[in-house]
Design a protein around this motif. Structure first.
Motif, PDB file in Angstrom:
ATOM      1  N   ILE A  79       0.865  -1.178   0.000  1.00 48.15           N
ATOM      2  CA  ILE A  79       0.000   0.000   0.000  1.00 48.15           C
ATOM      3  C   ILE A  79       0.900   1.226   0.000  1.00 48.15           C
ATOM      4  CG2 ILE A  79      -1.873   1.209   1.137  1.00 48.15           C
ATOM      5  CD1 ILE A  79      -2.598  -1.612   0.205  1.00 48.15           C
ATOM      6  N   ASN A  80       0.801   2.020  -1.041  1.00 49.25           N
ATOM      7  CA  ASN A  80       1.601   3.236  -1.167  1.00 49.25           C
ATOM      8  C   ASN A  80       0.731   4.478  -1.036  1.00 49.25           C
ATOM      9  OD1 ASN A  80       3.728   1.575  -1.655  1.00 49.25           O
ATOM     10  ND2 ASN A  80       3.956   2.081  -3.828  1.00 49.25           N
ATOM     11  N   LYS A  81       1.333   5.549  -0.552  1.00 49.20           N
ATOM     12  CA  LYS A  81       0.674   6.858  -0.493  1.00 49.20           C
ATOM     13  C   LYS A  81       1.369   7.783  -1.483  1.00 49.20           C
ATOM     14  CE  LYS A  81      -1.816   5.805   3.245  1.00 49.20           C
ATOM     15  NZ  LYS A  81      -3.282   5.810   3.307  1.00 49.20           N
ATOM     16  N   GLN A  82       0.571   8.443  -2.323  1.00 50.60           N
ATOM     17  CA  GLN A  82       1.165   9.373  -3.268  1.00 50.60           C
ATOM     18  C   GLN A  82       0.334  10.652  -3.329  1.00 50.60           C
ATOM     19  OE1 GLN A  82       0.912   6.740  -6.772  1.00 50.60           O
ATOM     20  NE2 GLN A  82      -0.497   8.229  -7.699  1.00 50.60           N
ATOM     21  N   PRO A  83       0.972  11.791  -3.614  1.00 54.42           N
ATOM     22  CA  PRO A  83       0.248  13.065  -3.617  1.00 54.42           C
ATOM     23  C   PRO A  83      -0.881  13.074  -4.634  1.00 54.42           C
ATOM     24  CG  PRO A  83       2.441  13.302  -4.586  1.00 54.42           C
ATOM     25  CD  PRO A  83       2.390  11.943  -3.962  1.00 54.42           C
ATOM     26  N   VAL A  84      -1.977  13.726  -4.269  1.00 52.69           N
ATOM     27  CA  VAL A  84      -3.160  13.702  -5.112  1.00 52.69           C
ATOM     28  C   VAL A  84      -2.961  14.470  -6.411  1.00 52.69           C
ATOM     29  CG1 VAL A  84      -4.231  15.714  -4.001  1.00 52.69           C
ATOM     30  CG2 VAL A  84      -5.683  13.987  -5.055  1.00 52.69           C
ATOM     31  N   GLY A  85      -2.097  15.501  -6.410  1.00 55.34           N
ATOM     32  CA  GLY A  85      -1.850  16.279  -7.622  1.00 55.34           C
ATOM     33  C   GLY A  85      -1.967  17.766  -7.361  1.00 55.34           C
ATOM     34  N   VAL A  86      -2.511  18.493  -8.331  1.00 57.31           N
ATOM     35  CA  VAL A  86      -2.694  19.942  -8.181  1.00 57.31           C
ATOM     36  C   VAL A  86      -3.855  20.199  -7.219  1.00 57.31           C
ATOM     37  CG1 VAL A  86      -3.305  22.092  -9.342  1.00 57.31           C
ATOM     38  CG2 VAL A  86      -1.774  20.453 -10.463  1.00 57.31           C
ATOM     39  N   VAL A  87      -3.589  21.008  -6.198  1.00 58.75           N
ATOM     40  CA  VAL A  87      -4.596  21.371  -5.198  1.00 58.75           C
ATOM     41  C   VAL A  87      -4.932  22.853  -5.350  1.00 58.75           C
ATOM     42  CG1 VAL A  87      -5.086  21.600  -2.731  1.00 58.75           C
ATOM     43  CG2 VAL A  87      -3.801  19.614  -3.578  1.00 58.75           C
ATOM     44  N   VAL A  88      -6.224  23.159  -5.327  1.00 59.25           N
ATOM     45  CA  VAL A  88      -6.666  24.556  -5.347  1.00 59.25           C
ATOM     46  C   VAL A  88      -7.424  24.828  -4.050  1.00 59.25           C
ATOM     47  CG1 VAL A  88      -6.747  24.732  -7.849  1.00 59.25           C
ATOM     48  CG2 VAL A  88      -8.784  23.974  -6.622  1.00 59.25           C
ATOM     49  N   SER A  89      -7.313  26.047  -3.562  1.00 60.35           N
ATOM     50  CA  SER A  89      -7.983  26.384  -2.303  1.00 60.35           C
ATOM     51  C   SER A  89      -8.726  27.702  -2.424  1.00 60.35           C
ATOM     52  CB  SER A  89      -6.974  26.462  -1.154  1.00 60.35           C
ATOM     53  OG  SER A  89      -6.276  27.690  -1.178  1.00 60.35           O
ATOM     54  N   ILE A  90      -9.841  27.786  -1.713  1.00 63.85           N
ATOM     55  CA  ILE A  90     -10.614  29.018  -1.579  1.00 63.85           C
ATOM     56  C   ILE A  90     -10.803  29.244  -0.091  1.00 63.85           C
ATOM     57  CG2 ILE A  90     -12.774  30.209  -2.103  1.00 63.85           C
ATOM     58  CD1 ILE A  90     -13.087  28.360  -4.533  1.00 63.85           C
ATOM     59  N   THR A  91     -10.309  30.366   0.399  1.00 65.33           N
ATOM     60  CA  THR A  91     -10.297  30.609   1.841  1.00 65.33           C
ATOM     61  C   THR A  91     -11.147  31.825   2.210  1.00 65.33           C
ATOM     62  OG1 THR A  91      -8.177  31.742   1.504  1.00 65.33           O
ATOM     63  CG2 THR A  91      -8.106  29.478   2.312  1.00 65.33           C
ATOM     64  N   PRO A  92     -11.627  31.897   3.465  1.00 64.67           N
ATOM     65  CA  PRO A  92     -12.538  32.958   3.893  1.00 64.67           C
ATOM     66  C   PRO A  92     -11.813  34.180   4.431  1.00 64.67           C
ATOM     67  CG  PRO A  92     -12.333  31.355   5.636  1.00 64.67           C
ATOM     68  CD  PRO A  92     -11.451  30.869   4.510  1.00 64.67           C
ATOM     69  N   TRP A  93     -12.602  35.226   4.691  1.00 66.45           N
ATOM     70  CA  TRP A  93     -12.039  36.492   5.140  1.00 66.45           C
ATOM     71  C   TRP A  93     -11.757  36.524   6.639  1.00 66.45           C
ATOM     72  CZ3 TRP A  93     -15.200  38.265   8.912  1.00 66.45           C
ATOM     73  CH2 TRP A  93     -16.540  37.889   8.866  1.00 66.45           C
ATOM     74  N   ASN A  94     -12.376  35.653   7.434  1.00 60.88           N
ATOM     75  CA  ASN A  94     -12.280  35.814   8.890  1.00 60.88           C
ATOM     76  C   ASN A  94     -10.975  35.313   9.484  1.00 60.88           C
ATOM     77  OD1 ASN A  94     -13.124  33.207   8.266  1.00 60.88           O
ATOM     78  ND2 ASN A  94     -14.395  33.001  10.091  1.00 60.88           N
ATOM     79  N   PHE A  95     -10.312  34.361   8.800  1.00 59.58           N
ATOM     80  CA  PHE A  95      -8.980  33.892   9.222  1.00 59.58           C
ATOM     81  C   PHE A  95      -8.099  33.793   7.975  1.00 59.58           C
ATOM     82  CE2 PHE A  95     -11.562  32.526  12.784  1.00 59.58           C
ATOM     83  CZ  PHE A  95     -10.757  32.813  13.865  1.00 59.58           C
ATOM     84  N   PRO A  96      -7.699  34.932   7.419  1.00 61.63           N
ATOM     85  CA  PRO A  96      -7.006  34.911   6.127  1.00 61.63           C
ATOM     86  C   PRO A  96      -5.625  34.269   6.161  1.00 61.63           C
ATOM     87  CG  PRO A  96      -7.033  37.129   7.064  1.00 61.63           C
ATOM     88  CD  PRO A  96      -7.936  36.308   7.905  1.00 61.63           C
ATOM     89  N   ALA A  97      -4.976  34.253   7.314  1.00 67.94           N
ATOM     90  CA  ALA A  97      -3.668  33.594   7.421  1.00 67.94           C
ATOM     91  C   ALA A  97      -3.827  32.123   7.776  1.00 67.94           C
ATOM     92  CB  ALA A  97      -2.815  34.303   8.482  1.00 67.94           C
ATOM     93  N   ALA A  98      -4.597  31.840   8.799  1.00 67.79           N
ATOM     94  CA  ALA A  98      -4.679  30.472   9.325  1.00 67.79           C
ATOM     95  C   ALA A  98      -5.320  29.505   8.347  1.00 67.79           C
ATOM     96  CB  ALA A  98      -5.451  30.466  10.641  1.00 67.79           C
ATOM     97  N   MET A  99      -6.384  29.933   7.684  1.00 65.55           N
ATOM     98  CA  MET A  99      -7.072  29.006   6.783  1.00 65.55           C
ATOM     99  C   MET A  99      -6.215  28.647   5.584  1.00 65.55           C
ATOM    100  SD  MET A  99      -9.865  28.313   8.347  1.00 65.55           S
ATOM    101  CE  MET A  99      -8.777  28.457   9.780  1.00 65.55           C
TER     102      MET A  99
END
Length: 474
Positions: free
Chosen positions: A133-153
């Motif tokens: 059983i191997n683990k491999q990165p899923v690929g290109v990741v995109v993120s959309i983050t909110p205004w209330n925790f702009p650094a942490a999220m």
């Protein structure tokens, strides 16, 4: 501050004009960012896709070294980043610096956790076979983050994705993009290779359309409202996109009659009034056992009276502004509705709207009832409504009576009662005598309509890998 997009290792201002970033405490402009759209989002995704083969082959140690350089730079500049965060979002400066430190904790945690992304060998059922059983990165990741925790999220998503070997595209909220810009400048200084990290500011609908339809994108991670999460889920169905969705909440707080009231009040203030109540895990409705309700309300009123409302850059301020007019009007509506249905205001219940800024005073309500909006909808403001209950089972039933299941809190000194309540609350996060349970090493996420998946902890890294089963006949 003039913010820019960061695509394929280059800063640019391309887009359909600019977005003005405003200080919610003063109404003044603090900067601009490009109003990017489909063209910029596509370029960012393609840059991440081109960088993925090389980045995914780097060792966990190489990735950890770069993450720790970013971590160290972020802490070195935490006051500067915190000031940017306060000016564009409004939270008190000390709280903003605390968010930057919290962000850095995710980076250091996942820098180390990436070294422990283990596969395994399983005993085969027949001689001459091996099961891996191997683990491999899923690929290109995109993120959309909110205004209330702009650094942490952003850090909570970006750090595990990079640690797992994924490349990354970030789309920050239009209200608070400048914190992300500065964090990307520090990440660039840390030395991440070209195309591994990308930042696009601008139109949520246009950028989101590319994120959910581009064939090179393999995962979308989003924090925001349940309504937008559902829409992104629909859009992602055509490409069977891997999703992590951290969505809305409606957190209950239960105070039992054997609770340490000083600890309970401290926990409620920490949960309810942090970030002016503008958090997805803040306590939204408080259930107090009837025998202690009056004393609890008295102590909560006293603690609330010590909070100071104002510009987050001013000394001693503990409650900043609400982010915009819509947020202010929703809080106002919830309080007015509660009062019209019999609630009594112990403290607060009003606000001020001057110079395009919206402040609402921290508010404690008693005599709350289940027919009030504040007990059924996420307020996202500094309002603490108190409703009484008699039996433990009643409190559990009231707490679970919602389509959300992100966070819940309760206070009791009884191990027996506490264990029973914790196991029967339908929430992904439960704080027992703890109003601030979030931490980098534990999984964060909700049940029911509060989302899919977890962020933080071991689960937060697993969210960015695929599991591959290899059967070998020898």
């Amino acid at each position: 501050m003039e913010g820019k997009n960061y695509i394929n290792g280059e800063w640019n201002t391309e887009g359909d004009g600019v977005i003005n970033v405003m200080n919610p405490a003063t109404g003044e402009q603090v900067g601009t960012v490009p109003n990017g759209g489909e063209k910029e989002a596509t370029a960012a995704v393609e840059a991440a896709a081109a960088a993925f083969p090389g980045w995914s082959k780097t060792t966990a140690y190489e990735r950890a070294e770069l993450l720790m350089k970013w971590h160290d730079l972020l802490l070195e500049h935490k006051e500067e980043v915190g000031e940017i965060l306060t000016k564009e979002m409004g939270k008190p400066l000390a709280e903003a610096i605390g968010e930057v430190e919290y962000s850095a904790s995710f980076i250091s945690w996942f820098a180390e956790e990436g070294k422990r992304l283990y596969g395994r060998t399983i005993p085969a059922s027949k001689e001459g076979k091996r099961i891996q059983i191997n683990k491999q990165p899923v690929g290109v990741v995109v993120s959309i983050t909110p205004w209330n925790f702009p650094a942490a999220m952003m850090a909570r998503k970006m750090a595990p994705a990079l640690a797992a070997g994924c490349t990354f595209v970030s789309k920050p909220a239009k209200l608070t993009p400048l914190t992300a810009v500065r964090m990307f400048e520090l990440a660039e200084e840390a030395g991440f290779p070209k195309g591994v990290i990308n930042l696009v500011t601008g139109s949520a609908s246009k950028i989101g359309k590319v994120f959910t339809s581009h064939p090179d994108v393999r995962k979308l991670t989003f924090t925001g409202s349940t309504e937008i999460g559902k829409e992104l889920m629909k859009q992602s169905s055509e490409t069977m996109l891997n999703l992590s969705l951290e969505l809305g909440g409606h957190a209950p707080i239960i105070v039992l009659d054997d609770a340490n009231l000083d600890l309970a009040v401290e926990g409620v203030v920490a949960s309810k009034f942090r970030n002016a109540g503008q958090t997805c895990v803040c306590g939204n409705r408080i259930y107090v056992q009837s025998g202690i309700a009056d004393e609890f309300a008295k102590r909560l009123q006293e603690a609330t009276s010590k909070l100071k409302v104002g510009n987050g850059m001013d000394e001693g301020v503990t409650i900043g502004p609400l982010v915009d007019k819509d947020g202010y009007e929703k809080v106002q509506q919830h309080v007015q509705d509660a009062v019209s249905k019999g609630a009594k205001v112990l403290i607060g219940g009003d606000g001020s709207t001057e110079n395009d800024s919206y402040f609402y005073n921290p508010t404690v309500l008693v005599n709350a009832s289940s027919d009030m909006l504040v007990m059924h909808e996420e307020t996202f403001g500094p309002v603490a409504p108190i409703m009484t209950f008699e039996k433990d089972e009643e409190a559990i039933k009231l707490a679970n009576d919602t389509r959300f299941g992100l966070a819940a809190y309760f206070f009791t000194d009884s191990m027996t009662r506490g264990t029973y309540i914790a196991e029967n609350l339908d929430y992904g996060i439960v704080g027992w005598n703890d109003g601030a349970p979030s931490t980098a090493q534990a999984p964060f996420g909700g049940m029911k309509e509060s989302g899919i998946g977890r962020e933080g902890g071991q689960e937060g890294l697993e969210a960015f890998v695929e599991t591959k089963y290899i059967s070998i006949k020898i």
